[in-house]
Enzyme design. Structure first.
Site, mmCIF file in Angstrom:
data_model
loop_
_atom_site.group_PDB
_atom_site.id
_atom_site.type_symbol
_atom_site.label_atom_id
_atom_site.label_comp_id
_atom_site.label_asym_id
_atom_site.label_seq_id
_atom_site.Cartn_x
_atom_site.Cartn_y
_atom_site.Cartn_z
ATOM 1 N N HIS A 33 -7.592 0.516 -6.088
ATOM 2 C CA HIS A 33 -7.787 -0.287 -4.868
ATOM 3 C C HIS A 33 -8.507 -1.585 -5.269
ATOM 4 O O HIS A 33 -9.677 -1.800 -4.904
ATOM 5 C CB HIS A 33 -8.604 0.523 -3.861
ATOM 6 C CG HIS A 33 -8.559 -0.004 -2.450
ATOM 7 N ND1 HIS A 33 -7.768 -1.068 -2.073
ATOM 8 C CD2 HIS A 33 -9.230 0.383 -1.325
ATOM 9 C CE1 HIS A 33 -7.947 -1.303 -0.779
ATOM 10 N NE2 HIS A 33 -8.825 -0.436 -0.310
ATOM 11 N N ASP A 43 -17.391 6.820 -0.886
ATOM 12 C CA ASP A 43 -16.079 6.761 -0.233
ATOM 13 C C ASP A 43 -15.755 8.175 0.241
ATOM 14 O O ASP A 43 -16.404 9.147 -0.163
ATOM 15 C CB ASP A 43 -15.024 6.243 -1.241
ATOM 16 C CG ASP A 43 -13.631 6.153 -0.641
ATOM 17 O OD1 ASP A 43 -13.508 6.075 0.601
ATOM 18 O OD2 ASP A 43 -12.640 6.173 -1.410
ATOM 19 N N GLN A 90 -10.374 -4.113 -2.728
ATOM 20 C CA GLN A 90 -11.618 -3.580 -2.175
ATOM 21 C C GLN A 90 -12.797 -3.893 -3.096
ATOM 22 O O GLN A 90 -13.847 -4.377 -2.645
ATOM 23 C CB GLN A 90 -11.485 -2.056 -1.999
ATOM 24 C CG GLN A 90 -12.748 -1.387 -1.516
ATOM 25 C CD GLN A 90 -13.091 -1.775 -0.084
ATOM 26 O OE1 GLN A 90 -12.244 -1.663 0.791
ATOM 27 N NE2 GLN A 90 -14.309 -2.235 0.165
ATOM 28 N N ARG A 132 -13.550 -8.629 2.917
ATOM 29 C CA ARG A 132 -12.162 -8.373 2.489
ATOM 30 C C ARG A 132 -11.299 -9.588 2.823
ATOM 31 O O ARG A 132 -10.440 -10.006 2.043
ATOM 32 C CB ARG A 132 -11.590 -7.143 3.226
ATOM 33 C CG ARG A 132 -12.308 -5.819 2.959
ATOM 34 C CD ARG A 132 -12.063 -5.309 1.561
ATOM 35 N NE ARG A 132 -10.647 -5.192 1.244
ATOM 36 C CZ ARG A 132 -9.838 -4.185 1.618
ATOM 37 N NH1 ARG A 132 -10.333 -3.176 2.304
ATOM 38 N NH2 ARG A 132 -8.566 -4.164 1.267
ATOM 39 N N CYS A 172 -16.454 1.631 1.411
ATOM 40 C CA CYS A 172 -15.249 0.827 1.655
ATOM 41 C C CYS A 172 -14.732 1.010 3.078
ATOM 42 O O CYS A 172 -14.000 0.159 3.578
ATOM 43 C CB CYS A 172 -14.180 1.179 0.628
ATOM 44 S SG CYS A 172 -13.696 2.906 0.660
ATOM 45 N N ARG A 176 0.879 -1.181 0.000
ATOM 46 C CA ARG A 176 0.000 0.000 0.000
ATOM 47 C C ARG A 176 0.904 1.215 0.000
ATOM 48 O O ARG A 176 1.732 1.395 0.907
ATOM 49 C CB ARG A 176 -0.907 0.009 1.233
ATOM 50 C CG ARG A 176 -1.595 1.344 1.437
ATOM 51 C CD ARG A 176 -2.657 1.324 2.504
ATOM 52 N NE ARG A 176 -3.840 0.607 2.070
ATOM 53 C CZ ARG A 176 -5.058 0.740 2.627
ATOM 54 N NH1 ARG A 176 -5.229 1.590 3.630
ATOM 55 N NH2 ARG A 176 -6.082 0.053 2.181
HETATM 56 N N1 CP Z 1 -11.220 -0.016 2.980
HETATM 57 C C1 CP Z 1 -9.925 -0.057 3.355
HETATM 58 O O1 CP Z 1 -9.024 -0.320 2.541
HETATM 59 O O2 CP Z 1 -9.724 0.183 4.672
HETATM 60 P P1 CP Z 1 -8.329 0.430 5.396
HETATM 61 O O3 CP Z 1 -7.783 1.720 4.884
HETATM 62 O O4 CP Z 1 -8.661 0.445 6.846
HETATM 63 O O5 CP Z 1 -7.399 -0.706 5.039
HETATM 64 N N1 NVA Z 2 -10.020 6.655 -1.165
HETATM 65 C C1 NVA Z 2 -9.594 6.275 0.159
HETATM 66 C C2 NVA Z 2 -9.811 4.825 0.384
HETATM 67 C C3 NVA Z 2 -9.494 4.342 1.766
HETATM 68 C C4 NVA Z 2 -9.699 2.880 1.924
HETATM 69 C C5 NVA Z 2 -8.140 6.641 0.356
HETATM 70 O O1 NVA Z 2 -7.347 6.434 -0.585
HETATM 71 O O2 NVA Z 2 -7.784 7.150 1.419
#
Ligand code: CP
Ligand code: NVA
Length: 316
Positions: free
Chosen positions: A132, A227, A135, A295, A267, A105
């Site tokens: 993502h 989101d 997700q 997930r 999400c 990530r």
């Molecule tokens: N939805 C999601 O990816 O959550 P986190 O940022 O908590 O991993």
């Molecule tokens: N769009 C958000 C998703 C978090 C799971 C971010 O990138 O912070």
């Protein structure tokens, strides 16, 4: 040995592969509920590099790898030499000597692409600024779990044209799901991704539409999805964004114009009374907690598909 495969974006998967992941996730979810062990990755190790915060993704990958009998190694960029200038290419060579797979990530999607190119092991995108994919696979699994089918499902995505929106465009187009997106002007999804999704949709029959009116996409929708307005790395834009996203809150007035049994999805993490009202998040149409649990099951299927050449023999 088959060439290694990565999951950097949903376009890396074909419809058959997504179907296998959804099916296998369902079977492993059932096995788990029956206490049937599935240690299919015993003896294997998974590196997990997180350069951004995470609750769901980190825990579900870490626990998922444990439940598969393997060993997760949590790493942060700050503590790796990569964070002090060791090149991505050199790091990828080292990761490939110790590990059997890598989850990352981070911010820049190009960095994940480079890592995948240089590494001899599968690389999984656990969120970048652009995509993502894990997700959206869990989201699609949740829709199938609740509805029994994707046939005729209409998704309304309301909010920022961000990483989640980009992945939804690819996921919907690959799986033939109709999707309407409403974003404020200037916050549309990536134009290259829109073009790719529209091109894939021609062969799968998915209908993709983009507009700036939340009610227009919510009308008759089977899924209302949103989101955060302020993704990780955008904190300095928070005040401007909150102004620009006025009128884009998923609340009970949008639920009222959607199908009566509409699923409200997010999400997470949610910002109550910003992109979603607290009462809608906690309301009878919300499936967000099951969505978050899924997930785990879906990512276990992803790990299996990338880390075992014979995955399709284990789960046909
Ligand atoms: N939805 C999601 O990816 O959550 P986190 O940022 O908590 O991993
Ligand atoms: N769009 C958000 C998703 C978090 C799971 C971010 O990138 O912070």
């Amino acid at each position: 040995m088959a060439p290694k495969k990565d999951l950097l974006r949903l376009k890396d998967l074909g419809r058959d592969e997504v179907d296998w992941i959804l099916r296998t996730a369902g079977r492993m979810k059932q096995e788990r509920s029956q206490g049937v062990p599935h240690h299919h990755l015993a003896g294997k190790s998974l590196g997990m590099i997180f350069n951004k915060s995470s609750t769901r993704t980190r825990i579900s990958f870490e626990v998922g790898m444990f439940q598969l009998g393997g060993h997760p190694v949590f790493l942060t960029g700050q503590q790796l030499q990569m964070g002090r200038g060791e090149t991505v290419a050199d790091s990828a060579r080292i990761f490939s000597r110790y590990l059997d797979g890598l989850v990352i990530r981070t911010f820049d999607h190009a960095e994940v692409e480079e890592l995948a190119t240089q590494a001899a092991i599968p690389v999984i995108n656990a969120l970048t600024d652009k995509f993502h994919p894990c997700q959206i696979l869990a989201d699609i699994f949740t829709i199938v779990e609740k509805r029994g089918t994707l046939e005729g499902v209409k998704v309304a995505y309301i909010g920022d044209g961000n990483n989640v929106a980009n992945s939804w465009l690819l996921g919907a187009s690959i799986m033939g799901i109709d999707i309407g997106m409403a974003t404020p002007k200037g916050y549309e999804p990536d134009s290259g991704v829109i073009a790719e999704a529209c091109s894939i949709a021609k062969s799968t029959g998915a209908e993709i539409s983009l507009c700036h009116d939340p009610e227009e996409v919510a009308r008759g929708a089977d899924v209302l999805y949103t989101d955060t307005w302020i993704s990780m790395g955008q904190d300095s834009q928070a005040e401007q964004r909150k102004r620009d996203f006025m009128g884009f809150c998923v609340d009970n007035s949008l639920v009222a114009v959607a199908n009566p049994d509409v699923m409200v999805m997010h999400c997470l993490p949610a910002h109550r009374d910003e992109e979603i009202s607290g009462e809608t998040l906690d309301g009878p149409n919300s499936v967000v907690w099951d969505e978050a649990e899924n997930r785990l099951h879906v990512q276990k299927a992803i790990l299996l598909s990338l880390m075992r050449d014979d995955a399709t023999e284990l789960y046909e």
